[in-house]
Design an enzyme around this catalytic site. Structure first.
Site, mmCIF file in Angstrom:
data_model
loop_
_atom_site.group_PDB
_atom_site.id
_atom_site.type_symbol
_atom_site.label_atom_id
_atom_site.label_comp_id
_atom_site.label_asym_id
_atom_site.label_seq_id
_atom_site.Cartn_x
_atom_site.Cartn_y
_atom_site.Cartn_z
ATOM 1 N N CYS A 268 4.309 44.262 -50.086
ATOM 2 C CA CYS A 268 4.736 44.715 -51.420
ATOM 3 C C CYS A 268 6.246 44.610 -51.611
ATOM 4 C CB CYS A 268 4.249 46.137 -51.680
ATOM 5 S SG CYS A 268 5.127 47.430 -50.802
ATOM 6 N N HIS A 316 5.209 52.196 -51.783
ATOM 7 C CA HIS A 316 4.708 50.973 -52.422
ATOM 8 C C HIS A 316 5.577 50.657 -53.629
ATOM 9 C CE1 HIS A 316 1.797 47.833 -53.153
ATOM 10 N NE2 HIS A 316 1.766 48.171 -54.433
ATOM 11 N N HIS A 328 2.137 42.815 -58.218
ATOM 12 C CA HIS A 328 2.447 43.348 -56.894
ATOM 13 C C HIS A 328 1.538 42.735 -55.840
ATOM 14 C CE1 HIS A 328 -0.825 46.704 -56.584
ATOM 15 N NE2 HIS A 328 -1.216 45.781 -57.424
#
Length: 352
Positions: A268, A316, A328
């Site tokens: 990520c 994240h 993402h």
């Protein structure tokens, strides 16, 4: 898996194979896990849901550990550089100090050869008193220079000792970070192993049900092209943000791989790092550090290209694409994709 996304696992490529295997177990369980020897439970749906919830939690814990591993890896690089610079400074300082010691030794030898007579006696015995006085003044000047050299020696020695102490401390810190990095990677492996064991304990029917649920969930949540979602018409916050977003969107469909920063696989924070690099901006490597890489704005003010940080511990990150959507790298086994910003709890929005 469940309605909330399963986190990605950033870190080193040494775990990539484990991540792929584990992700395969969660998205195609029936094909990757052998038939369990356990009998069918009284409530297969409840059992499958329980396993799904536990596996989701294990993936989230693995993601948290892997972001810590990413941070430790960045610390290790920094400390290696700093320790090397300090060691170079110690070597240069020692060389300079050795030169000053040589100068002092030369001056001391000259004084010894000059003899130990009292200056007034030397003056009486000197056949050329004027010449002697001239030489004496020169000797006084030499003695003054010798005194200055001695002060330099003491100052250089003090600074050298300080640099040695700093280098020793930096090397000790580096060793601690290396141990921390290894511990975090081990934790990732343990969480993945636990998830695999849970999935391996399901019956054939339960695995089929879980695989079907995962496929349906992925189909609902993932979009593989802008033609399938409405990103709105809000402009990016800057030309660089536009370039970074275009780079991120160009990677849709790329696999998630632990610790990867592109150009063909990503975790990520690695996707954010690579995308902004294409815009000429170097972001920090981890999602926690990226959360402080710019100015905070509210979610209602988000513009395309802004970083969206998820979860309370900020483990994240995605990039706002417009229309309430982020792009993402979701989690192991998944590919870079669009997803609703509301699919995960938002911690903050950062405008780089």
């Amino acid at each position: 898996m469940s309605a909330h996304r399963r986190p990605q696992l950033p870190g080193g490529h040494t775990l990539a194979r484990a991540l792929v295997l584990t992700a395969a177990a969660t998205t195609a369980v029936g094909a990757t896990v052998g038939t369990a020897a356990h009998g069918a439970p009284a409530d297969p749906g409840r059992r499958t849901a329980d396993v799904r919830a536990k596996v989701d939690r294990l993936y989230e814990e693995a993601e948290q550990a892997s972001e810590r591993a990413n941070a430790a890896g960045e610390d290790q690089k920094r400390l290696q550089t700093e320790a090397g610079q300090l060691q170079d400074q110690v070597a240069a300082g020692q060389e300079e100090l050795n030169g000053l010691y040589t100068d002092l030794a030369t001056a001391a030898a000259a004084q010894y050869r000059d003899g130990g007579l009292d200056p007034s006696v030397r003056l009486m015995l000197e056949s050329d008193p004027a010449g002697y006085l001239t030489r004496a003044r020169a000797l006084d000047q030499a003695a003054s220079r010798q005194s200055d050299t001695l002060h330099q020696v003491l100052d250089r020695q003090r600074r050298l000792d300080q640099r040695r102490a700093e280098a020793t401390a930096k090397l000790a810190e580096l060793e601690e970070v290396r141990r921390s990095l290894a511990d975090h990677k081990d934790e990732v492996r343990r969480r993945l192993g636990d998830a695999q064991r849970l999935l391996g304990g399901l019956t054939t029917d339960e695995r089929a049900r879980l695989a079907a649920d995962d496929a349906a969930d992925a189909a609902r949540r993932a979009a593989h092209g802008a033609d399938r979602i409405d990103l709105g018409d809000q402009p990016p916050s800057s030309d660089r943000a536009a370039a970074a977003l275009a780079a991120a969107i160009s990677r849709i469909g790329s696999p998630y791989v632990y610790g990867s920063t592109g150009p063909s696989t990503f975790d990520c924070s690695g996707l954010m790092y690579w995308s902004w690099r294409q815009a000429g901006v170097t972001l920090p490597r981890t999602s926690q550090a990226q959360a402080h890489a710019g100015r905070r704005v509210s979610l209602s003010e988000a513009r395309p290209g802004d970083l969206v940080i998820f979860y309370k511990d900020m483990h994240h990150v995605g990039m706002y694409a417009g229309g309430g959507v982020v792009v993402h790298a979701p989690y192991p086994g998944a590919r870079v994709r669009y997803e609703s910003v509301g699919a995960m709890p938002v911690s903050g929005v950062v405008r780089v």
